[in-house]
Design a protein around this motif. Structure first.
Motif, PDB file in Angstrom:
ATOM      1  N   ILE A 102     -11.661  -9.639  20.583  1.00 60.86           N
ATOM      2  CA  ILE A 102     -10.742 -10.117  21.169  1.00 60.86           C
ATOM      3  C   ILE A 102     -10.228 -10.334  22.384  1.00 60.86           C
ATOM      4  CG2 ILE A 102      -8.377 -11.298  20.493  1.00 60.86           C
ATOM      5  CD1 ILE A 102      -8.758 -10.065  17.190  1.00 60.86           C
ATOM      6  N   GLU A 103      -9.909  -9.395  22.802  1.00 58.19           N
ATOM      7  CA  GLU A 103      -9.388  -9.120  24.109  1.00 58.19           C
ATOM      8  C   GLU A 103     -11.379  -9.876  25.637  1.00 58.19           C
ATOM      9  OE1 GLU A 103      -8.222  -5.539  25.035  1.00 58.19           O
ATOM     10  OE2 GLU A 103      -5.946  -5.543  24.412  1.00 58.19           O
ATOM     11  N   HIS A 104     -12.171  -9.471  24.709  1.00 58.87           N
ATOM     12  CA  HIS A 104     -13.784  -9.728  25.687  1.00 58.87           C
ATOM     13  C   HIS A 104     -13.861 -11.668  25.159  1.00 58.87           C
ATOM     14  CE1 HIS A 104     -17.533  -8.937  27.573  1.00 58.87           C
ATOM     15  NE2 HIS A 104     -18.057  -9.355  26.827  1.00 58.87           N
ATOM     16  N   ALA A 105     -13.140 -11.924  23.964  1.00 61.17           N
ATOM     17  CA  ALA A 105     -13.706 -13.237  24.174  1.00 61.17           C
ATOM     18  C   ALA A 105     -12.956 -14.086  24.980  1.00 61.17           C
ATOM     19  CB  ALA A 105     -12.980 -13.716  23.488  1.00 61.17           C
ATOM     20  N   MET A 106     -11.250 -13.187  25.222  1.00 63.03           N
ATOM     21  CA  MET A 106     -10.460 -14.164  25.672  1.00 63.03           C
ATOM     22  C   MET A 106     -10.687 -13.969  27.301  1.00 63.03           C
ATOM     23  SD  MET A 106      -7.675 -15.357  23.833  1.00 63.03           S
ATOM     24  CE  MET A 106      -7.219 -16.208  25.929  1.00 63.03           C
ATOM     25  N   ALA A 107     -11.089 -12.885  28.210  1.00 62.45           N
ATOM     26  CA  ALA A 107     -11.106 -12.584  29.073  1.00 62.45           C
ATOM     27  C   ALA A 107     -12.825 -13.235  29.895  1.00 62.45           C
ATOM     28  CB  ALA A 107     -11.991 -10.795  28.961  1.00 62.45           C
ATOM     29  N   LEU A 108     -13.258 -13.763  28.740  1.00 63.05           N
ATOM     30  CA  LEU A 108     -15.131 -14.897  29.019  1.00 63.05           C
ATOM     31  C   LEU A 108     -13.890 -15.690  28.791  1.00 63.05           C
ATOM     32  CD1 LEU A 108     -17.134 -13.664  27.337  1.00 63.05           C
ATOM     33  CD2 LEU A 108     -17.459 -13.306  29.554  1.00 63.05           C
ATOM     34  N   ILE A 109     -13.306 -16.536  27.991  1.00 60.90           N
ATOM     35  CA  ILE A 109     -12.445 -17.765  28.050  1.00 60.90           C
ATOM     36  C   ILE A 109     -11.683 -18.114  29.816  1.00 60.90           C
ATOM     37  CG2 ILE A 109     -10.366 -18.894  27.894  1.00 60.90           C
ATOM     38  CD1 ILE A 109     -11.696 -18.094  24.685  1.00 60.90           C
ATOM     39  N   LEU A 110     -11.014 -16.835  30.468  1.00 60.31           N
ATOM     40  CA  LEU A 110     -10.148 -16.845  31.489  1.00 60.31           C
ATOM     41  C   LEU A 110     -10.947 -16.730  32.099  1.00 60.31           C
ATOM     42  CD1 LEU A 110      -7.218 -14.539  30.718  1.00 60.31           C
ATOM     43  CD2 LEU A 110      -7.348 -17.273  31.028  1.00 60.31           C
ATOM     44  N   ALA A 111     -12.062 -16.050  32.555  1.00 61.45           N
ATOM     45  CA  ALA A 111     -12.881 -16.061  33.780  1.00 61.45           C
ATOM     46  C   ALA A 111     -13.406 -17.626  34.426  1.00 61.45           C
ATOM     47  CB  ALA A 111     -14.272 -15.154  33.601  1.00 61.45           C
ATOM     48  N   ALA A 112     -14.343 -18.128  32.582  1.00 61.21           N
ATOM     49  CA  ALA A 112     -14.651 -19.029  33.206  1.00 61.21           C
ATOM     50  C   ALA A 112     -13.300 -20.267  33.262  1.00 61.21           C
ATOM     51  CB  ALA A 112     -15.331 -19.653  31.815  1.00 61.21           C
ATOM     52  N   CYS A 113     -12.292 -20.369  33.096  1.00 58.41           N
ATOM     53  CA  CYS A 113     -11.135 -21.284  33.243  1.00 58.41           C
ATOM     54  C   CYS A 113     -11.111 -20.948  34.890  1.00 58.41           C
ATOM     55  CB  CYS A 113     -10.667 -21.240  32.658  1.00 58.41           C
ATOM     56  SG  CYS A 113      -9.900 -22.018  31.008  1.00 58.41           S
ATOM     57  N   ARG A 114     -10.749 -19.903  35.169  1.00 63.10           N
ATOM     58  CA  ARG A 114     -10.319 -20.014  36.478  1.00 63.10           C
ATOM     59  C   ARG A 114     -11.803 -19.385  37.275  1.00 63.10           C
ATOM     60  NH1 ARG A 114      -5.592 -21.013  36.672  1.00 63.10           N
ATOM     61  NH2 ARG A 114      -5.622 -20.125  38.851  1.00 63.10           N
ATOM     62  N   LYS A 115     -13.167 -19.529  37.179  1.00 57.05           N
ATOM     63  CA  LYS A 115     -13.970 -19.928  38.045  1.00 57.05           C
ATOM     64  C   LYS A 115     -14.551 -18.565  39.354  1.00 57.05           C
ATOM     65  CE  LYS A 115     -14.630 -24.446  38.080  1.00 57.05           C
ATOM     66  NZ  LYS A 115     -14.972 -25.971  38.952  1.00 57.05           N
ATOM     67  N   LEU A 116     -14.005 -17.302  37.751  1.00 58.07           N
ATOM     68  CA  LEU A 116     -13.389 -15.708  38.766  1.00 58.07           C
ATOM     69  C   LEU A 116     -15.414 -15.706  39.525  1.00 58.07           C
ATOM     70  CD1 LEU A 116     -11.410 -14.223  36.512  1.00 58.07           C
ATOM     71  CD2 LEU A 116     -10.534 -15.214  38.684  1.00 58.07           C
ATOM     72  N   VAL A 117     -16.060 -15.760  38.844  1.00 64.29           N
ATOM     73  CA  VAL A 117     -17.262 -14.878  38.936  1.00 64.29           C
ATOM     74  C   VAL A 117     -17.473 -15.511  40.529  1.00 64.29           C
ATOM     75  CG1 VAL A 117     -19.889 -14.879  38.226  1.00 64.29           C
ATOM     76  CG2 VAL A 117     -18.249 -14.444  36.544  1.00 64.29           C
ATOM     77  N   LYS A 118     -17.482 -16.882  40.187  1.00 64.11           N
ATOM     78  CA  LYS A 118     -18.042 -17.941  41.784  1.00 64.11           C
ATOM     79  C   LYS A 118     -17.220 -17.659  43.084  1.00 64.11           C
ATOM     80  CE  LYS A 118     -18.770 -22.743  43.332  1.00 64.11           C
ATOM     81  NZ  LYS A 118     -18.825 -24.205  42.379  1.00 64.11           N
ATOM     82  N   ALA A 119     -15.894 -17.182  42.493  1.00 63.90           N
ATOM     83  CA  ALA A 119     -14.814 -17.008  43.689  1.00 63.90           C
ATOM     84  C   ALA A 119     -15.411 -15.864  44.151  1.00 63.90           C
ATOM     85  CB  ALA A 119     -14.011 -16.975  42.898  1.00 63.90           C
ATOM     86  N   ASP A 120     -16.110 -14.691  43.138  1.00 64.51           N
ATOM     87  CA  ASP A 120     -15.921 -13.722  43.866  1.00 64.51           C
ATOM     88  C   ASP A 120     -17.468 -13.243  44.385  1.00 64.51           C
ATOM     89  OD1 ASP A 120     -15.774 -10.196  43.332  1.00 64.51           O
ATOM     90  OD2 ASP A 120     -17.621 -10.228  42.036  1.00 64.51           O
ATOM     91  N   ASN A 121     -18.172 -13.958  43.763  1.00 66.62           N
ATOM     92  CA  ASN A 121     -19.710 -14.224  44.742  1.00 66.62           C
ATOM     93  C   ASN A 121     -19.367 -14.615  45.936  1.00 66.62           C
ATOM     94  OD1 ASN A 121     -20.643 -12.912  42.578  1.00 66.62           O
ATOM     95  ND2 ASN A 121     -21.850 -14.980  41.556  1.00 66.62           N
ATOM     96  N   SER A 122     -18.833 -15.708  45.981  1.00 68.84           N
ATOM     97  CA  SER A 122     -18.449 -15.905  47.901  1.00 68.84           C
ATOM     98  C   SER A 122     -17.545 -15.369  48.599  1.00 68.84           C
ATOM     99  CB  SER A 122     -17.614 -18.041  46.934  1.00 68.84           C
ATOM    100  OG  SER A 122     -16.545 -18.071  48.364  1.00 68.84           O
ATOM    101  N   ILE A 123     -16.727 -15.084  48.385  1.00 67.36           N
ATOM    102  CA  ILE A 123     -15.563 -13.943  49.049  1.00 67.36           C
ATOM    103  C   ILE A 123     -16.797 -12.590  49.459  1.00 67.36           C
ATOM    104  CG2 ILE A 123     -15.060 -12.380  47.746  1.00 67.36           C
ATOM    105  CD1 ILE A 123     -12.458 -12.477  49.275  1.00 67.36           C
ATOM    106  N   LYS A 124     -17.705 -12.419  48.494  1.00 69.91           N
ATOM    107  CA  LYS A 124     -19.109 -11.238  48.986  1.00 69.91           C
ATOM    108  C   LYS A 124     -19.897 -11.631  49.735  1.00 69.91           C
ATOM    109  CE  LYS A 124     -17.691  -8.270  44.858  1.00 69.91           C
ATOM    110  NZ  LYS A 124     -18.216  -7.756  43.193  1.00 69.91           N
ATOM    111  N   SER A 125     -20.213 -12.478  49.395  1.00 69.31           N
ATOM    112  CA  SER A 125     -20.875 -13.419  50.513  1.00 69.31           C
ATOM    113  C   SER A 125     -20.944 -13.380  52.254  1.00 69.31           C
ATOM    114  CB  SER A 125     -21.881 -14.872  50.094  1.00 69.31           C
ATOM    115  OG  SER A 125     -20.959 -15.874  49.917  1.00 69.31           O
ATOM    116  N   GLY A 126     -19.597 -13.458  52.203  1.00 68.44           N
ATOM    117  CA  GLY A 126     -19.067 -14.222  53.638  1.00 68.44           C
ATOM    118  C   GLY A 126     -18.188 -14.871  53.983  1.00 68.44           C
ATOM    119  N   GLU A 127     -18.171 -16.263  52.755  1.00 63.80           N
ATOM    120  CA  GLU A 127     -17.111 -17.499  52.510  1.00 63.80           C
ATOM    121  C   GLU A 127     -15.915 -16.907  52.476  1.00 63.80           C
ATOM    122  OE1 GLU A 127     -21.364 -20.058  51.485  1.00 63.80           O
ATOM    123  OE2 GLU A 127     -18.903 -19.484  50.212  1.00 63.80           O
ATOM    124  N   TRP A 128     -14.848 -18.235  52.993  1.00 64.92           N
ATOM    125  CA  TRP A 128     -13.061 -18.146  52.349  1.00 64.92           C
ATOM    126  C   TRP A 128     -12.991 -19.302  52.124  1.00 64.92           C
ATOM    127  CZ3 TRP A 128      -9.769 -14.581  51.769  1.00 64.92           C
ATOM    128  CH2 TRP A 128      -8.384 -15.090  51.693  1.00 64.92           C
TER     129      TRP A 128
END
Length: 534
Positions: A102-128
């Motif tokens: 249940i928590e895993h499904a909610m984590a994925l839903i929230l990660a997709a809604c907040r675009k957390l993976v895209k934001a994480d990859n962006s800042i790690k690549s040196g972008e702001w």
């Protein structure tokens, strides 16, 4: 009981098995398939997780196997049909990792809604890059396909975020829908209406490729699709095409049709920038792994001690909330069936289980199957248990009938077993009184006795001095009478005496008693199932 643990499970489960005095435990988690096939015949129980395939080949090699336990929720890697045919109980841990998924499904839903993976990859690549825009869950329509315990848990948490939750499940009860407080819709309506879709259904012929190209086309543009259930529910090539066309906003996938993935289209799906890809980690919390290992270990211990299993997948079982009320009737019917089967020497054509009183208000099928297994165990050469009893009865051409009558009789609850065969009809009625099984009728005789391990049943012509003769012969052979119950229908007619004894009665002693009293029927019964519970 020899137990093989073939995959790593939490130490808390292993400790339960190590402490069980009836268990001999071997932990061998690095074997090849060939090595496992070579040694499985030495074991009574096998504990696995996901990697081991308990298919027909392995089950055939496990000639002594009685239990296969999977420390997890699903049973995709176990051949249930083959196990049932061989009388092997299959159990799992259907509730141990519910919260984790249940928590895993909610984590994925929230990660997709907040675009957390895209934001994480962006800042790690040196972008702001502060232009990344998230989507709030509040007021969004979220469709949950499959309203089992996991799906229902996701519903509850989604509602806390202020979502409008709709659900699709053709097998859910009206009460379950009311308890969840959601609107039940068709799959087509759910697909067309939802901003987020979360899947929580098992994989079977009905759900394989449940989400394919036509279903993806029905969805809203930029929908978020989440699968933490089973690989194969979504057609992965169709999902990849929908991502590449821009139809699907994000795909959150924890489960795959190939694990690990090998096909090029699955690898492309994993690599897609709008896919959040997880290597089947929904149940992989520390707490979940402890819970599932404890659940299957406890069921193996229950089996070793001849107690009903809580999580057997291929035998009928009660709702867990009813187990305490129904467990005494399982023991009662087990003893009754053992008793009446030893009174019948001919083949069986029909077996009838009748339930009267409060017990009839509940599902009694597990009680009937338990009684059927005990009856047939004395009639066939192969081992019979609750797994294969119905199949064996069907193959023998035996008709099984269940009758329920909620109206109380002389006792609050009674169970009746009637057996019929060529020239044979036997009836036994039992109840549970003051914590003990009691037999209250045999044939047409009103009786009242507690079954014991050693019993002698005799019918003869009622006349003075007969009980004395029986007691004298037993005394001469140093056999002590623990209790006696006498039934008769009229003076100087046929009488039935049931004796509880402290020890076994040899066949020549039985013959001597039968001759002296001119018995119309005499039988020594050895009721192993009536031994006191440990």
């Amino acid at each position: 009981m020899k137990i093989l643990v073939a995959e790593k499970i939490a130490k808390e489960g292993l400790l339960i098995l190590e402490k069980e005095p009836l268990a001999e435990l071997d932990v061998k988690t690095d074997m090849s398939r060939e090595e496992l096939l070579g040694i499985i015949g030495n074991y009574d129980a096998l504990v696995i997780r996901s990697a081991t395939k308990a298919d027909r080949e392995l089950l055939d090699a496990g000639e002594n196997l009685k239990v296969v336990a999977r420390a997890g929720v699903g049973l995709d890697n176990v051949d249930l049909k083959a196990a049932s045919e061989k009388g092997i109980i299959v159990c799992n841990a259907p509730f141990g990792n519910i919260n984790s998924v249940i928590e895993h499904a909610m984590a994925l839903i929230l990660a997709a809604c907040r675009k957390l993976v895209k934001a994480d990859n962006s800042i790690k690549s040196g972008e702001w890059n502060r232009s990344i825009k998230a989507m709030e869950l509040k007021d969004k329509v979220v469709g949950v396909v499959g309203l089992n315990k996991i799906g229902g848990g996701v519903v509850t948490r989604l509602k806390a975020f202020g979502c409008e939750v709709i659900g699709c499940d053709p097998y859910i009860s009206e009460k379950r829908v009311q308890d969840l407080g959601i609107r039940l819709v068709s799959l087509d309506e759910l697909l067309a209406s939802s901003d987020v879709i979360s899947l929580h259904v098992p994989l079977n012929d009905e759900t394989r490729n449940l989400i394919d190209a036509p279903q993806l086309a029905q969805m809203k543009d930029n929908v978020i699709l989440v699968n933490t259930a089973r690989g194969g529910i979504i057609n992965e090539q169709a999902l990849l095409n929908a991502l590449e066309s821009g139809k699907i906003g994000a795909a959150c996938v924890d489960v795959w049709s190939e694990e690990p993935p090998k096909s090029d289209h699955i690898k492309q799906l994993i690599a897609h920038e709008r896919t959040i890809a997880i290597p089947h980690l929904g149940a992989s919390s520390v707490e979940a792994q402890i819970n599932v290992s404890i659940d299957v270990a406890k069921d193996i211990v229950r089996f070793a001690n001849e107690q009903p299993l809580e999580y057997a997948a291929n035998i009928p079982r009660f709702d867990s909330s009813m187990m305490d009320q129904m467990r005494p009737f399982l023991r009662l019917v087990n003893i009754m069936a053992d008793f009446v089967s030893q009174l019948a020497d001919s083949n069986l054509n029909k077996i009838t289980f009748t339930y009267q009183g409060d017990v009839a208000d509940y599902c009694c099928t597990p009680i009937s199957v338990c009684g059927l297994a005990a009856l047939l165990d004395n009639k066939v050469e192969q081992d019979v248990n609750m797994v294969n009893a119905s199949l064996i009865a069907e193959n023998m051409g035996i008709t099984i009938e269940e009758i329920k009558n909620a109206e109380p009789a002389a006792f609050a609850n009674t169970v009746t077993i009637g057996i019929e065969g060529p020239g044979l009809r036997r009836t036994i009625v039992g109840t549970h009184f003051e914590g003990q099984p009691r037999i209250v009728r045999l044939r047409d005789y009103q009786v009242d006795f507690a079954p014991e391990e050693h019993m002698l049943v005799i019918t003869y012509r009622d006349q003075p001095g007969m009980i004395g003769k029986i007691g004298q012969i037993l005394g001469e052979h140093d056999i002590n009478i623990a209790a006696m119950n006498l039934g008769r229908q009229e003076k100087l007619g046929e009488a039935m005496v049931i004796l509880s004894l402290d020890s076994a009665v040899a066949s020549h002693v039985v013959a001597e008693i039968g001759s002296v009293v001119d018995a119309t029927f005499i039988k020594y019964l050895h009721l192993i199932k009536a031994r006191p519970e440990q």
